[in-house]
Design an enzyme around this catalytic site. Structure first.
Site, PDB file in Angstrom:
ATOM      1  CB  CYS A  32       1.708  10.490  16.545  1.00 41.95           C
ATOM      2  SG  CYS A  32       0.696  10.309  18.028  1.00 41.95           S
ATOM      3  N   GLY A  33       4.218   9.762  18.834  1.00 37.83           N
ATOM      4  CA  GLY A  33       4.923  10.373  19.947  1.00 37.83           C
ATOM      5  C   GLY A  33       4.007  11.202  20.809  1.00 37.83           C
TER       6      GLY A  33
END
Length: 285
Positions: free
Chosen positions: A116-117
């Protein structure tokens, strides 16, 4: 460094038959990014192109915009505990003289997963206030791309994924011209890392902004991927899967052309349709 893949023992079951064999897996290790010696972020990534990844991350954060603003990037001591050898999992970025160093607070000190960063980063103002190269939103924009050209990009992306063919466990990001010519491709366990590697290499080579390019990513189009495209001056982002609602909002806000569900000759255009050579007969419901 030969750390992109690793071998593990696996029990294979096929039609009731059980066997044991080695399997090739994509490597995943943490990378700590420091700025001027101070910890900034930790990301789970596939080793390789670490300097480009760090540089690209700083482009997306609005810290860097050109190679001239970057003094150097070096590996720091990241001991494995076995004789003090270096793990090559810590990099330190030094900015050129005169380039302002942002305040590194607990708010900016972040952990990024491979999926998801930057978790929780969801503010349109984060991009609006720091983008160095506003995207051209006029109907006469020089970037025009044919839908047929877009349709060919997923196959070209997949054909260039050398590590994916061995592991089946990597995302990829590729940079194309508006005519569909492949310029660069990077693979990683995280889509956002692959994009950072693309953008970081472009910064190191003095190619920013990437104002005449198309960014193609495997998987979905998240808010963060749209942000990274905008911060690098990329006008078109295409993904094989769905975008998030916030990704579409940001694309509309910044004038980015956002294409999702790009599969075969089918695609959904969520924003920036003025850059696509669409039939005049196209209708809306």
């Amino acid at each position: 460094m030969g750390r992109v893949t690793e071998r593990r023992r696996v029990i294979r079951i096929r039609d009731g038959a059980v066997s044991t064999r080695p399997d090739t897996l994509v490597a995943e290790e943490p990378l700590e990014i420091r700025l001027g010696g101070k910890p900034l972020a930790i990301t789970m990534r596939t080793p390789g192109d670490d300097f480009a990844l760090a540089a690209g991350f700083l482009v997306s954060e609005g810290v860097l915009a050109s190679a001239a603003e970057l003094a150097n990037i070096v590996y720091c001591a990241g001991a494995t505990g076995e004789g003090g050898s270096n793990s090559y999992n810590v990099v330190d970025v030094r900015l050129a003289d005169g380039v302002p160093v942002p305040d590194i607070t607990l708010e900016r000190n972040v952990y990024m997963t491979s999926s998801c960063g930057l978790c929780g980063k969801a503010s349109l103002d984060a991009v609006r206030t720091t983008a160095r190269w506003p995207l051209d939103t006029s109907p006469d924009t020089p970037v025009r791309i044919e839908p047929a050209t877009l349709s060919a990009l997923p196959d070209r992306l997949r054909a260039a994924q050398r590590v994916f063919e061995r592991t089946g466990g990597l995302h990829a990001a590729a940079l194309f011209t508006a005519d569909g010519e492949l310029l660069d491709i990077r693979e990683d366990v995280g889509r956002h890392n692959a994009v950072d590697k693309i953008v970081g290499r472009a910064l190191q080579q003095g190619q920013l902004p990437l104002s005449s390019c198309v960014l193609m990513v495997s998987g979905r189009a998240s808010f963060e991927l749209v942000q990274k495209a905008v911060m690098a001056g990329i006008p078109v982002l295409a993904a094989v899967s769905a975008p998030s609602s916030l990704a579409v909002d940001l694309a509309v806000e910044t004038g980015l052309t956002l294409v999702g569900f790009l599969r075969g000759t089918s695609m959904n255009v969520y924003a920036g349709e003025h850059r696509l050579a669409l039939s005049a007969a196209a209708s809306t419901d």
